[in-house]
Design a protein around this motif. Structure first.
Motif, PDB file in Angstrom:
ATOM      1  N   GLY A  43       0.810  -1.206   0.000  1.00 32.85           N
ATOM      2  CA  GLY A  43       0.000   0.000   0.000  1.00 32.85           C
ATOM      3  C   GLY A  43       0.841   1.252   0.000  1.00 32.85           C
ATOM      4  N   GLN A  44       1.019   1.841   1.182  1.00 32.03           N
ATOM      5  CA  GLN A  44       1.686   3.131   1.329  1.00 32.03           C
ATOM      6  C   GLN A  44       3.120   3.127   0.809  1.00 32.03           C
ATOM      7  OE1 GLN A  44       1.599   4.505   5.372  1.00 32.03           O
ATOM      8  NE2 GLN A  44       1.834   6.659   4.813  1.00 32.03           N
ATOM      9  N   LEU A  45       3.889   2.044   1.101  1.00 29.06           N
ATOM     10  CA  LEU A  45       5.294   1.990   0.682  1.00 29.06           C
ATOM     11  C   LEU A  45       5.413   1.861  -0.839  1.00 29.06           C
ATOM     12  CD1 LEU A  45       8.218   1.985   1.707  1.00 29.06           C
ATOM     13  CD2 LEU A  45       8.093  -0.512   1.795  1.00 29.06           C
ATOM     14  N   LYS A  46       4.578   1.009  -1.430  1.00 32.82           N
ATOM     15  CA  LYS A  46       4.623   0.810  -2.887  1.00 32.82           C
ATOM     16  C   LYS A  46       4.226   2.087  -3.616  1.00 32.82           C
ATOM     17  CE  LYS A  46       3.376  -2.641  -6.343  1.00 32.82           C
ATOM     18  NZ  LYS A  46       2.674  -3.928  -6.588  1.00 32.82           N
ATOM     19  N   GLU A  47       3.268   2.800  -3.057  1.00 33.72           N
ATOM     20  CA  GLU A  47       2.831   4.067  -3.658  1.00 33.72           C
ATOM     21  C   GLU A  47       3.957   5.102  -3.614  1.00 33.72           C
ATOM     22  OE1 GLU A  47      -0.511   7.534  -2.820  1.00 33.72           O
ATOM     23  OE2 GLU A  47      -0.798   5.532  -1.975  1.00 33.72           O
ATOM     24  N   ALA A  48       4.727   5.102  -2.503  1.00 30.88           N
ATOM     25  CA  ALA A  48       5.791   6.096  -2.342  1.00 30.88           C
ATOM     26  C   ALA A  48       6.998   5.803  -3.219  1.00 30.88           C
ATOM     27  CB  ALA A  48       6.213   6.159  -0.877  1.00 30.88           C
ATOM     28  N   LEU A  49       7.337   4.512  -3.419  1.00 25.53           N
ATOM     29  CA  LEU A  49       8.581   4.167  -4.119  1.00 25.53           C
ATOM     30  C   LEU A  49       8.355   3.553  -5.500  1.00 25.53           C
ATOM     31  CD1 LEU A  49      10.596   2.711  -1.096  1.00 25.53           C
ATOM     32  CD2 LEU A  49      10.979   4.891  -2.239  1.00 25.53           C
ATOM     33  N   SER A  50       7.108   3.265  -5.849  1.00 28.01           N
ATOM     34  CA  SER A  50       6.754   2.780  -7.198  1.00 28.01           C
ATOM     35  C   SER A  50       7.513   1.523  -7.610  1.00 28.01           C
ATOM     36  CB  SER A  50       6.996   3.888  -8.238  1.00 28.01           C
ATOM     37  OG  SER A  50       6.238   5.028  -7.922  1.00 28.01           O
ATOM     38  N   PHE A  51       7.783   0.621  -6.668  1.00 26.90           N
ATOM     39  CA  PHE A  51       8.427  -0.648  -7.024  1.00 26.90           C
ATOM     40  C   PHE A  51       7.377  -1.649  -7.483  1.00 26.90           C
ATOM     41  CE2 PHE A  51       7.685  -0.683  -2.412  1.00 26.90           C
ATOM     42  CZ  PHE A  51       6.878  -1.796  -2.281  1.00 26.90           C
ATOM     43  N   ASP A  52       7.834  -2.695  -8.133  1.00 23.93           N
ATOM     44  CA  ASP A  52       6.922  -3.758  -8.560  1.00 23.93           C
ATOM     45  C   ASP A  52       6.968  -4.959  -7.624  1.00 23.93           C
ATOM     46  OD1 ASP A  52       5.806  -2.839 -11.293  1.00 23.93           O
ATOM     47  OD2 ASP A  52       7.961  -2.402 -11.418  1.00 23.93           O
ATOM     48  N   TYR A  53       8.174  -5.287  -7.165  1.00 19.94           N
ATOM     49  CA  TYR A  53       8.316  -6.413  -6.255  1.00 19.94           C
ATOM     50  C   TYR A  53       9.213  -6.009  -5.080  1.00 19.94           C
ATOM     51  CZ  TYR A  53       6.754  -8.716 -10.503  1.00 19.94           C
ATOM     52  OH  TYR A  53       6.058  -9.047 -11.630  1.00 19.94           O
ATOM     53  N   PHE A  54       8.997  -6.676  -3.947  1.00 18.80           N
ATOM     54  CA  PHE A  54       9.666  -6.314  -2.694  1.00 18.80           C
ATOM     55  C   PHE A  54      10.107  -7.602  -2.005  1.00 18.80           C
ATOM     56  CE2 PHE A  54       9.567  -5.759   1.875  1.00 18.80           C
ATOM     57  CZ  PHE A  54       9.916  -4.440   2.142  1.00 18.80           C
ATOM     58  N   ALA A  55      11.332  -7.652  -1.514  1.00 15.87           N
ATOM     59  CA  ALA A  55      11.813  -8.832  -0.772  1.00 15.87           C
ATOM     60  C   ALA A  55      12.841  -8.401   0.264  1.00 15.87           C
ATOM     61  CB  ALA A  55      12.430  -9.857  -1.730  1.00 15.87           C
ATOM     62  N   ILE A  56      12.928  -9.173   1.355  1.00 12.89           N
ATOM     63  CA  ILE A  56      13.944  -8.956   2.391  1.00 12.89           C
ATOM     64  C   ILE A  56      14.724 -10.249   2.572  1.00 12.89           C
ATOM     65  CG2 ILE A  56      14.402  -8.447   4.826  1.00 12.89           C
ATOM     66  CD1 ILE A  56      11.866  -6.755   4.862  1.00 12.89           C
ATOM     67  N   GLY A  57      16.031 -10.170   2.407  1.00 10.43           N
ATOM     68  CA  GLY A  57      16.900 -11.318   2.658  1.00 10.43           C
ATOM     69  C   GLY A  57      17.507 -11.207   4.045  1.00 10.43           C
ATOM     70  N   THR A  58      17.412 -12.268   4.841  1.00 10.33           N
ATOM     71  CA  THR A  58      17.889 -12.263   6.229  1.00 10.33           C
ATOM     72  C   THR A  58      18.824 -13.441   6.468  1.00 10.33           C
ATOM     73  OG1 THR A  58      15.857 -11.231   7.010  1.00 10.33           O
ATOM     74  CG2 THR A  58      17.179 -12.350   8.656  1.00 10.33           C
ATOM     75  N   THR A  59      19.886 -13.213   7.213  1.00 12.56           N
ATOM     76  CA  THR A  59      20.852 -14.277   7.472  1.00 12.56           C
ATOM     77  C   THR A  59      20.296 -15.299   8.452  1.00 12.56           C
ATOM     78  OG1 THR A  59      21.883 -12.893   9.165  1.00 12.56           O
ATOM     79  CG2 THR A  59      22.898 -12.890   7.007  1.00 12.56           C
ATOM     80  N   ASP A  60      20.781 -16.533   8.334  1.00 15.88           N
ATOM     81  CA  ASP A  60      20.393 -17.574   9.279  1.00 15.88           C
ATOM     82  C   ASP A  60      21.232 -17.445  10.540  1.00 15.88           C
ATOM     83  OD1 ASP A  60      22.869 -18.460   8.542  1.00 15.88           O
ATOM     84  OD2 ASP A  60      22.228 -20.406   7.780  1.00 15.88           O
ATOM     85  N   SER A  61      21.122 -18.414  11.458  1.00 18.98           N
ATOM     86  CA  SER A  61      21.812 -18.324  12.749  1.00 18.98           C
ATOM     87  C   SER A  61      23.327 -18.285  12.604  1.00 18.98           C
ATOM     88  CB  SER A  61      21.408 -19.496  13.652  1.00 18.98           C
ATOM     89  OG  SER A  61      21.690 -20.726  13.013  1.00 18.98           O
ATOM     90  N   SER A  62      23.866 -18.911  11.546  1.00 15.92           N
ATOM     91  CA  SER A  62      25.323 -18.912  11.344  1.00 15.92           C
ATOM     92  C   SER A  62      25.815 -17.612  10.706  1.00 15.92           C
ATOM     93  CB  SER A  62      25.732 -20.081  10.454  1.00 15.92           C
ATOM     94  OG  SER A  62      25.293 -19.850   9.117  1.00 15.92           O
ATOM     95  N   LEU A  68      15.169 -15.679   1.840  1.00 18.72           N
ATOM     96  CA  LEU A  68      14.169 -14.625   1.675  1.00 18.72           C
ATOM     97  C   LEU A  68      13.183 -14.693   2.836  1.00 18.72           C
ATOM     98  CD1 LEU A  68      13.402 -14.155  -2.114  1.00 18.72           C
ATOM     99  CD2 LEU A  68      15.141 -13.115  -0.665  1.00 18.72           C
ATOM    100  N   PHE A  69      13.416 -13.830   3.779  1.00 17.06           N
ATOM    101  CA  PHE A  69      12.606 -13.732   4.997  1.00 17.06           C
ATOM    102  C   PHE A  69      11.168 -13.316   4.651  1.00 17.06           C
ATOM    103  CE2 PHE A  69      11.013 -10.553   8.023  1.00 17.06           C
ATOM    104  CZ  PHE A  69      10.998 -11.263   9.214  1.00 17.06           C
ATOM    105  N   TYR A  70      11.048 -12.422   3.669  1.00 18.21           N
ATOM    106  CA  TYR A  70       9.723 -11.941   3.272  1.00 18.21           C
ATOM    107  C   TYR A  70       9.757 -11.543   1.788  1.00 18.21           C
ATOM    108  CZ  TYR A  70       5.687  -8.874   2.697  1.00 18.21           C
ATOM    109  OH  TYR A  70       4.537  -8.307   2.234  1.00 18.21           O
TER     110      TYR A  70
END
Length: 523
Positions: A43-62, A68-70
């Protein structure tokens, strides 16, 4: 447009940008689950930055791999689920090394389709550009935000400022979700989104110990080494560092885990009741004994007895405890027969038992009997990298207890917490978070409720290893240490009097005045 109008327009744009950043930050601060993240992203974030796809990469315990966390599109990212990627790949590593958003064009991305990065597992058709920015809230689980554009975006300065401003709130959101899953899964980061292999997650042991600092990892290693045995353990550390938590961890990872763990606070029981509390008594054995009482040793039979504040146990009871540990049997007060017991002893203290022995307040033979496997718990000021995880653990705990949902710590509040000295250690931090939640009026804790100056002095006296003592007591301790160093010699060239630079007759006189006797320092 004249110069004044241009300045006014610029101010208005900056104010609009500032309000947008505050609004998004507030929205992210309230997120504690994936389903709460999607409406903001799409919603609000996509409207502000006009991206098409969004992802967050997060490290594991090591922290050597990431996943891809999300992500916000199942069709594009489906093939990436349950896959781990090397943090040294060009996409993740370059982003982590940069303070600003990094932009990758479609030529670069297409070259990476056969690499070990997640790009190899997604459909790049139509994607012209990708932007990446690091999300580093604290040292654990660093993450990277990836934005995909179907049009060449060439992020302008406003978009870059917004992205940089959102890096901390987004990092906080990732941490919030991770901590929530830790709590819901008994300390394990494992779910459909936060995954490890099924076999690995089944083999993980639950833990109450929060933190991944080197000091705490060492404590966890020691627990793992001693828990399976029946050896006695002596837990040392300042008050409030979590000695009881360590004791429980040892018990619940031992073969006695299905048997009781009984706790005795040796400092909280009146001297005249300690023997009855530990060993029990028969009816009529003394005035007031109107019924038979089962002691803690019997209650803990085949299980674990946790003797907290063992340094406060009176000398007479130390002798009886030593006999019990040696003979593995007890006698109730007024009883006529010995009762065999099978108890594992875990003791804990915030006192310096070496000094207590020197001063004759703790038996050497009991110390060596208890000190089979010592574990030293570090104070919170020496493991500040764990503070963020502890904060979020207590935030989740007390937002549930107080019915105040979705409360988060601001970056400034967390910085203030990390800069605090914490004389009361984890106990003080827990009370601080609880108090701050109760005093908070909104969803964000901006001001942390620390103890007042007088309360800090009291905490120092009660919780720290250092305690205010009379001058004569400090003098007595110092003289005893010097005599010990001199192997009990008072006079002569290698005697304590020479090191103290006073006549031996003066030293002897001081010793008499301070009540120092030969048995205090002789072997």
């Amino acid at each position: 447009m004249d110069k004044t109008e241009a300045i006014l327009k610029s101010i208005q744009e900056r104010e609009k940008e500032h309000h947008l950043l505050l609004s998004l930050s507030s929205s992210f601060a309230n997120v504690s689950a994936y389903d709460e993240l999607s409406p903001i992203v799409n919603g609000q974030l996509k409207e502000a930055l006009s991206f098409d796809y969004f992802a967050i990469g997060t490290t594991d315990s090591s922290e050597k791999q990431y996943y891809l966390f999300y992500h916000n599109d199942q069709k594009i990212f489906r093939a990436t689920e349950r896959k781990l990627y090397d943090t040294q790949d060009d996409l993740f590593n370059i982003a982590m090394q940069s303070a600003d958003p990094v932009v990758f064009d479609n030529i670069f991305l297409n070259k990476k389709t056969k690499s070990d990065s997640f790009i190899a597992n997604i459909n790049l058709q139509g994607i012209r550009e990708m932007a990446a920015i690091p999300l580093q809230y604290h040292k654990n689980n660093p993450s990277v935000l990836f934005l995909f554009f179907k049009k060449t975006q060439n992020l302008d300065r406003n978009a870059i400022r917004l992205l940089k401003g959102l890096s901390m709130p987004l990092a906080l959101t990732v941490s919030n979700i991770l901590i929530k899953h830790k709590i819901e899964n008994n300390g394990n980061i494992s779910s459909q989104k936060i995954f490890q292999s099924i076999d690995e997650s089944q083999n993980q042991k639950t833990t109450e110990i929060i933190g991944e600092s080197a000091q705490i990892k060492k404590v966890k290693t020691l627990i793992g080494q001693v828990a399976p045995s029946d050896s006695g353990v002596l837990i040392l550390g300042e008050s409030g560092t979590g000695k009881e938590v360590v004791a429980r961890e040892i018990h619940y990872n031992s073969s006695r885990k299905n048997q009781p763990m009984i706790k005795v606070n040796c400092a909280a029981i009146p001297v005249n009741l300690i023997e009855s509390e530990l060993f029990g008594h028969e009816k009529g054995s003394f005035t007031g004994a109107i019924e038979k009482r089962i002691g803690k040793f019997e209650l803990a039979n085949n299980g674990t007895l946790f003797l907290d504040e063992i340094g406060d146990l009176p000398l007479e009871m130390q002798t009886k405890l030593l006999r019990t540990l040696q003979e593995k049997e007890i006698e109730r007060i007024g009883g006529k027969k010995a009762i065999k017991i099978n108890v594992r002893i875990i003791a804990a203290t915030n006192r310096d038992l070496q000094l207590e022995m020197l001063e004759g307040r703790f038996r050497k033979d009991l110390f060596y009997r208890l000190n089979i496997f010592p574990i030293m718990i570090p104070p919170l000021r020496n493991r500040k990298e764990d503070i963020a995880d502890l904060c979020f653990y207590f935030l989740n705990k007390y937002t549930l207890n107080t019915n105040k949902k979705n409360i988060a710590l601001s970056a400034n509040a967390l910085k203030a917490i990390q800069n605090h000295s914490w004389p009361g250690n984890i106990r003080e931090l827990e009370h601080c978070i609880e108090r701050s939640i109760l005093l908070s009026e909104g969803a964000m804790i901006n001001d942390v409720s620390f103890l007042s100056e007088s309360e800090q002095i009291l905490a120092l006296n009660n919780f720290n290893a250092f305690q205010v003592k009379p001058l004569k007591e400090i003098e007595k301790e110092y003289i005893l240490k010097i005599i010990k160093i001199c192997n009990g010699r008072i006079s002569g060239p290698n005697g304590a009097a020479v090191k103290l630079e006073i006549p031996s007759t003066t030293l002897v006189s001081k010793m008499k005045k301070l009540g120092i006797k030969k048995e205090h320092f002789s072997e």
